[in-house]
Design an enzyme around this catalytic site. Structure first.
Site, PDB file in Angstrom:
ATOM      1  N   ASP A   1     -14.679  18.301  17.837  1.00  0.00           N
ATOM      2  CA  ASP A   1     -16.060  18.336  18.301  1.00  0.00           C
ATOM      3  C   ASP A   1     -16.094  18.050  19.797  1.00  0.00           C
ATOM      4  OD1 ASP A   1     -15.743  15.913  16.107  1.00  0.00           O
ATOM      5  OD2 ASP A   1     -16.345  15.175  18.081  1.00  0.00           O
TER       6      ASP A   1
ATOM      7  N   ARG B   1      -4.905  16.754   4.618  1.00  0.00           N
ATOM      8  CA  ARG B   1      -4.119  17.284   5.738  1.00  0.00           C
ATOM      9  C   ARG B   1      -2.636  16.992   5.510  1.00  0.00           C
ATOM     10  NH1 ARG B   1      -6.512  17.719  10.424  1.00  0.00           N
ATOM     11  NH2 ARG B   1      -7.899  18.961   9.173  1.00  0.00           N
TER      12      ARG B   1
ATOM     13  N   HIS C   1       0.810  -1.236   0.000  1.00  0.00           N
ATOM     14  CA  HIS C   1       0.000   0.000   0.000  1.00  0.00           C
ATOM     15  C   HIS C   1       0.832   1.271   0.000  1.00  0.00           C
ATOM     16  CE1 HIS C   1      -2.204  -3.342   1.806  1.00  0.00           C
ATOM     17  NE2 HIS C   1      -3.231  -2.879   1.114  1.00  0.00           N
TER      18      HIS C   1
HETATM   19  N1  HPA Z   1     -15.365  10.148  17.424  1.00  0.00           N
HETATM   20  C1  HPA Z   1     -14.399   9.429  16.888  1.00  0.00           C
HETATM   21  N2  HPA Z   1     -13.394   9.967  16.232  1.00  0.00           N
HETATM   22  C2  HPA Z   1     -13.358  11.289  16.097  1.00  0.00           C
HETATM   23  C3  HPA Z   1     -14.340  12.093  16.638  1.00  0.00           C
HETATM   24  C4  HPA Z   1     -15.402  11.486  17.330  1.00  0.00           C
HETATM   25  O1  HPA Z   1     -16.307  12.152  17.821  1.00  0.00           O
HETATM   26  N3  HPA Z   1     -14.031  13.371  16.327  1.00  0.00           N
HETATM   27  C5  HPA Z   1     -12.906  13.343  15.619  1.00  0.00           C
HETATM   28  N4  HPA Z   1     -12.476  12.087  15.481  1.00  0.00           N
END
Ligand code: HPA
Length: 238
Positions: free
Chosen positions: A205, A24, A4
């Site tokens: 998040d 990224r 890969h």
């Molecule tokens: N869960 C799993 N992986 C992640 C999350 C999440 O909320 N946010 C960024 N990567």
């Protein structure tokens, strides 16, 4: 030549940054590497680049998402001579005091996924970062004074869309600070091959107790990633 990562020994530097997202990887090479970097892999869109950072050899390699995909890439990087893997990704934050764009350093990564255990050939196992690398990164982050840094245990989940809204609350109760999907695999590959590894993530998040998710804006994410990347690059070549 692995299946890969279509590269030869010597195409990668010993120190490799490992984002999940190919865009990224390109951004990191364009923004943080010195002039003169080159593409060393594009098989399956798993973009990899080699160059220098502040004059020292470094590579960046896309891992894809989750333990099975990233595990293939981590193993092939080791085959190609990598000796230090630094994951640079995003995570969901579990702490009340966390803000979008903060940096997380995972000192251990609990695997809610069978893949790392399968590789470790053990019924239970604690995937752990290389302490000296974690110490270096935390020290650099304190000196840098940008995004807030949280150091603690993280969860490597096997499902992004968890049908159980209470899972995150239970992991938080057990002391975990963030959730992502690759670190436990990287720590396990590194352990069995006796190399170094560290996972650093930008909080993209915030995960509420009831499974509710609040998502970062593109501008906040860019600021957070830029803060973390400088520290990750310096730690990677330290
Ligand atoms: N869960 C799993 N992986 C992640 C999350 C999440 O909320 N946010 C960024 N990567």
């Amino acid at each position: 030549m692995p299946i890969h990562l279509r590269a030869e020994s010597g195409d990668y530097a010993p120190n490799v940054l490992c984002p999940g997202d190919p865009r990224r990887a390109t951004y990191i090479a364009e923004t943080f590497f010195d002039e003169g970097w080159r593409c060393v892999n594009d098989e399956r869109g798993l973009l990899g680049y080699t160059g220098t950072f502040e004059g020292r050899p470094i590579s960046v390699q896309t891992t894809g998402m989750g333990c099975p995909s990233s595990g293939i890439v981590f193993e092939e990087l080791v085959m190609l001579g990598a000796r230090r893997l630094v994951r640079v990704g995003t995570c969901g934050g579990l702490l009340d005091e966390m803000r979008m764009g903060d940096t997380v350093i995972g000192i251990s990564a609990t695997a809610e996924d069978e893949t790392p255990l399968r590789l470790a050939q053990m019924d239970s196992y604690a995937p752990t970062a290389t302490f000296t690398l974690a110490e270096t990164a935390a020290g650099l982050a304190r000196e840098h004074g940008g995004a807030a840094v949280h150091v603690g245990p993280i969860l490597t989940s096997g499902v992004f869309y968890d049908p159980d809204p209470n899972t995150f609350a239970r992991w938080k109760r057990a002391g975990h600070v963030a959730v992502e999907m690759e670190a436990a695999m990287m720590y396990t590959v590194a352990a069995v091959h006796r190399i170094e590894s560290l996972a650093m993530m930008t909080v993209s998040d915030i995960l509420g107790e009831d499974g509710a998710t609040e998502r970062i804006s593109d501008d906040e994410l860019k600021r957070g990633v830029d803060d973390m990347m400088l520290i990750a690059c310096r730690a990677a070549v330290s």
